[in-house]
Design a protein around this motif. Structure first.
Motif, PDB file in Angstrom:
ATOM      1  N   ASN A  29     -36.294 -20.949 -21.822  1.00 39.76           N
ATOM      2  CA  ASN A  29     -36.600 -21.545 -20.524  1.00 39.76           C
ATOM      3  C   ASN A  29     -37.072 -20.517 -19.501  1.00 39.76           C
ATOM      4  N   ASN A  30     -36.932 -19.229 -19.814  1.00 39.23           N
ATOM      5  CA  ASN A  30     -37.262 -18.199 -18.834  1.00 39.23           C
ATOM      6  C   ASN A  30     -38.314 -17.219 -19.334  1.00 39.23           C
ATOM      7  N   PRO A 303     -20.530 -23.655 -22.078  1.00 40.71           N
ATOM      8  CA  PRO A 303     -21.960 -23.937 -22.238  1.00 40.71           C
ATOM      9  C   PRO A 303     -22.598 -24.610 -21.034  1.00 40.71           C
ATOM     10  N   LEU A 304     -21.947 -25.638 -20.506  1.00 37.42           N
ATOM     11  CA  LEU A 304     -22.543 -26.376 -19.389  1.00 37.42           C
ATOM     12  C   LEU A 304     -22.642 -25.501 -18.143  1.00 37.42           C
ATOM     13  N   ALA A 305     -21.566 -24.810 -17.821  1.00 32.93           N
ATOM     14  CA  ALA A 305     -21.552 -23.976 -16.612  1.00 32.93           C
ATOM     15  C   ALA A 305     -22.629 -22.900 -16.672  1.00 32.93           C
ATOM     16  N   LEU A 306     -22.776 -22.246 -17.825  1.00 29.13           N
ATOM     17  CA  LEU A 306     -23.755 -21.166 -17.934  1.00 29.13           C
ATOM     18  C   LEU A 306     -25.178 -21.700 -17.974  1.00 29.13           C
ATOM     19  N   TYR A 307     -25.372 -22.864 -18.584  1.00 28.10           N
ATOM     20  CA  TYR A 307     -26.713 -23.461 -18.580  1.00 28.10           C
ATOM     21  C   TYR A 307     -27.122 -23.836 -17.158  1.00 28.10           C
ATOM     22  N   VAL A 308     -26.221 -24.492 -16.428  1.00 27.67           N
ATOM     23  CA  VAL A 308     -26.519 -24.874 -15.047  1.00 27.67           C
ATOM     24  C   VAL A 308     -26.761 -23.631 -14.199  1.00 27.67           C
ATOM     25  N   LEU A 309     -25.934 -22.602 -14.388  1.00 30.19           N
ATOM     26  CA  LEU A 309     -26.126 -21.354 -13.653  1.00 30.19           C
ATOM     27  C   LEU A 309     -27.500 -20.763 -13.933  1.00 30.19           C
ATOM     28  N   SER A 310     -27.931 -20.819 -15.187  1.00 29.45           N
ATOM     29  CA  SER A 310     -29.245 -20.265 -15.532  1.00 29.45           C
ATOM     30  C   SER A 310     -30.369 -21.026 -14.841  1.00 29.45           C
ATOM     31  N   GLU A 311     -30.232 -22.350 -14.744  1.00 30.57           N
ATOM     32  CA  GLU A 311     -31.256 -23.158 -14.078  1.00 30.57           C
ATOM     33  C   GLU A 311     -31.303 -22.845 -12.580  1.00 30.57           C
ATOM     34  N   LEU A 312     -30.138 -22.784 -11.946  1.00 31.56           N
ATOM     35  CA  LEU A 312     -30.087 -22.482 -10.511  1.00 31.56           C
ATOM     36  C   LEU A 312     -30.565 -21.058 -10.233  1.00 31.56           C
ATOM     37  N   THR A 313     -30.207 -20.132 -11.120  1.00 31.84           N
ATOM     38  CA  THR A 313     -30.647 -18.741 -10.958  1.00 31.84           C
ATOM     39  C   THR A 313     -32.166 -18.644 -11.013  1.00 31.84           C
ATOM     40  N   ALA A 314     -32.765 -19.347 -11.961  1.00 36.12           N
ATOM     41  CA  ALA A 314     -34.228 -19.322 -12.086  1.00 36.12           C
ATOM     42  C   ALA A 314     -34.886 -19.882 -10.833  1.00 36.12           C
ATOM     43  N   ILE A 315     -34.354 -20.982 -10.306  1.00 32.06           N
ATOM     44  CA  ILE A 315     -34.916 -21.596  -9.096  1.00 32.06           C
ATOM     45  C   ILE A 315     -34.829 -20.625  -7.918  1.00 32.06           C
ATOM     46  N   LEU A 316     -33.662 -20.011  -7.737  1.00 33.70           N
ATOM     47  CA  LEU A 316     -33.450 -19.088  -6.627  1.00 33.70           C
ATOM     48  C   LEU A 316     -34.326 -17.844  -6.755  1.00 33.70           C
ATOM     49  N   MET A 317     -34.435 -17.330  -7.972  1.00 36.61           N
ATOM     50  CA  MET A 317     -35.223 -16.107  -8.163  1.00 36.61           C
ATOM     51  C   MET A 317     -36.696 -16.341  -7.866  1.00 36.61           C
ATOM     52  N   TRP A 318     -37.228 -17.464  -8.269  1.00 40.65           N
ATOM     53  CA  TRP A 318     -38.634 -17.746  -8.000  1.00 40.65           C
ATOM     54  C   TRP A 318     -38.855 -18.044  -6.524  1.00 40.65           C
ATOM     55  N   HIS A 319     -37.911 -18.733  -5.892  1.00 45.02           N
ATOM     56  CA  HIS A 319     -38.081 -19.079  -4.480  1.00 45.02           C
ATOM     57  C   HIS A 319     -38.089 -17.836  -3.598  1.00 45.02           C
ATOM     58  N   ILE A 322     -37.812 -12.868  -6.226  1.00 44.39           N
ATOM     59  CA  ILE A 322     -37.135 -11.891  -7.077  1.00 44.39           C
ATOM     60  C   ILE A 322     -37.719 -11.905  -8.485  1.00 44.39           C
ATOM     61  N   ALA A 323     -38.015 -13.100  -8.966  1.00 42.81           N
ATOM     62  CA  ALA A 323     -38.566 -13.224 -10.316  1.00 42.81           C
ATOM     63  C   ALA A 323     -39.906 -12.504 -10.419  1.00 42.81           C
ATOM     64  N   GLU A 324     -40.766 -12.720  -9.426  1.00 39.61           N
ATOM     65  CA  GLU A 324     -42.079 -12.075  -9.437  1.00 39.61           C
ATOM     66  C   GLU A 324     -41.944 -10.561  -9.365  1.00 39.61           C
TER      67      GLU A 324
END
Length: 368
Positions: A29-30, A303-319, A322-324
């Motif tokens: 996903n990343n 599994p659920l907590a880390l998956y959700v964290l990964s999704e929120l982390t990706a959203i925050l990093m791109w916004h 940080i991701a760029e």
């Protein structure tokens, strides 16, 4: 070996399979658009390794549902039913919350008139609900007939509803547009990969996992558990590939052949893990493997907590850019697009692992 030991070891192999799957989901996903082809979803017909992670998770969810409900004797008590309804609603709302957050962080707080309704967690929620409902209300001897019926019905709908057309003539799109409305659909492709119609096949998929859980629970020894997984996996994989000559493998529509092949591969891998992890060792037992597989087990127990964290982390990093920034740094150090994309994805996986490891060390298990 007593039953308690078998149960404990069985859960270790299941934790590892779940952890491998969740880590894989976060990795693919990343990866950005420059990932290796094997880390990108197939564009339409066909299957890449990337296409295995979500199906593996659905298979594990079905298997875990059997194990969980077997503890209550599959009795539809008020407590059990409420737990199922509560978990279904929470999974669905968390999935919807992630989508809302991706809009809201950009200022689109009142995005409800164009919010996508179905996605990964929403499909998991629906499949969990239907499988649990089946488990509590229908004799389990009908599991295989119900799986066959669902896949057969879905096959007919695909064949006569232009179900392999990657455009608006596809019955999957027409149903989603009619029921949900165009504004609430997935907009990155004409066909929603987690749409309503595909839930038929996805539910059959989870029921296959449920049936594998039954096979595993009824086997008295580790060897027989593994053998049953190998037999089921071989039959499903071969059967799915044979079926693919008429109904090609396709993740987007979750074709019957795709459901069978991916469940078969998950079953084969699970059988291998049972032999490797659960089989009594003459030297050192499973302790050494426990240490070696800690990485995957960290993902497997939350599994659920880390998956959700990964999704929120990706959203925050791109916004926040940080991701760029991170991707730019990696790209200068590793000036090959596919390798730099892989390194970036591995950085995200490593970050989520570190958070998960803290939870693991503190014995914090986040469950619904």
């Amino acid at each position: 070996m007593n039953s308690t030991t078998l149960k404990s070891q069985r859960l270790l192999s299941l934790d590892l399979l779940r952890g491998m799957t969740v880590a894989g989901m976060i990795l693919v996903n990343n990866g950005n658009g420059d990932s290796f082809a094997m880390l990108r979803h197939s564009e339409w017909n066909g299957m890449t390794p990337c296409d295995l992670v979500f199906p593996f998770f659905l298979y594990i969810m079905g298997l875990s549902t059997y194990l969980s409900l077997s503890k209550t004797g599959f009795k539809a008590t008020r407590t059990v039913v409420w737990k199922i309804v509560r978990r279904t609603l929470l999974l669905f709302l968390i999935g919807e919350g992630i989508i809302w957050f991706s809009h809201a962080i950009g200022g689109d707080l009142l995005c409800f008139d164009h919010l996508r309704i179905f996605a990964v967690l929403q499909r998991i929620a629906l499949c969990y609900f239907f499988v649990s409902l089946f488990a509590l209300t229908v004799s389990h001897r009908y599991t295989v007939p119900v799986i066959i019926l669902l896949l057969a019905l879905y096959s007919v709908l695909l064949l006569f509803g232009n179900g392999y057309a990657p455009d608006a003539t596809n019955i999957a799109y027409r149903i989603d547009a009619a029921v949900l409305g165009e504004a609430h659909l997935y907009h990155h492709s004409p066909i929603d990969p987690e749409g309503l119609l595909g839930t038929l096949s996805a539910t059959a998929h989870a029921l296959i996992g449920f049936y594998c859980g039954k096979l595993m629970s009824e086997a008295p020894t580790v060897e027989q558990k593994a053998l049953r997984f190998f037999m089921a996996g071989t039959l499903l994989t071969l059967g799915g590939y044979l079926l693919s000559y008429g109904l090609p493998l396709n993740k987007t529509v979750w074709s019957p052949s795709f459901a069978m092949v991916t469940c078969g591969l998950a079953s084969l891998l699970h059988g291998a893990l049972i032999i490797w992890i659960d089989q009594p060792k003459t030297k050192g037992g499973t302790k050494g493997l426990w240490v070696g597989w800690t990485f995957f087990r960290v993902f497997g127990i939350n599994p659920l907590a880390l998956y959700v964290l990964s999704e929120l982390t990706a959203i925050l990093m791109w916004h926040f850019g940080i991701a760029e920034l991170l991707y730019g740094i990696i790209n200068r150090l590793v000036p090959w697009p596919s390798w730099s994309a892989l390194c970036y994805a591995l950085c995200i996986v490593a970050f989520i692992f570190l958070v998960g490891y803290v939870l693991y060390r503190k014995k914090i298990y986040i469950k619904l």
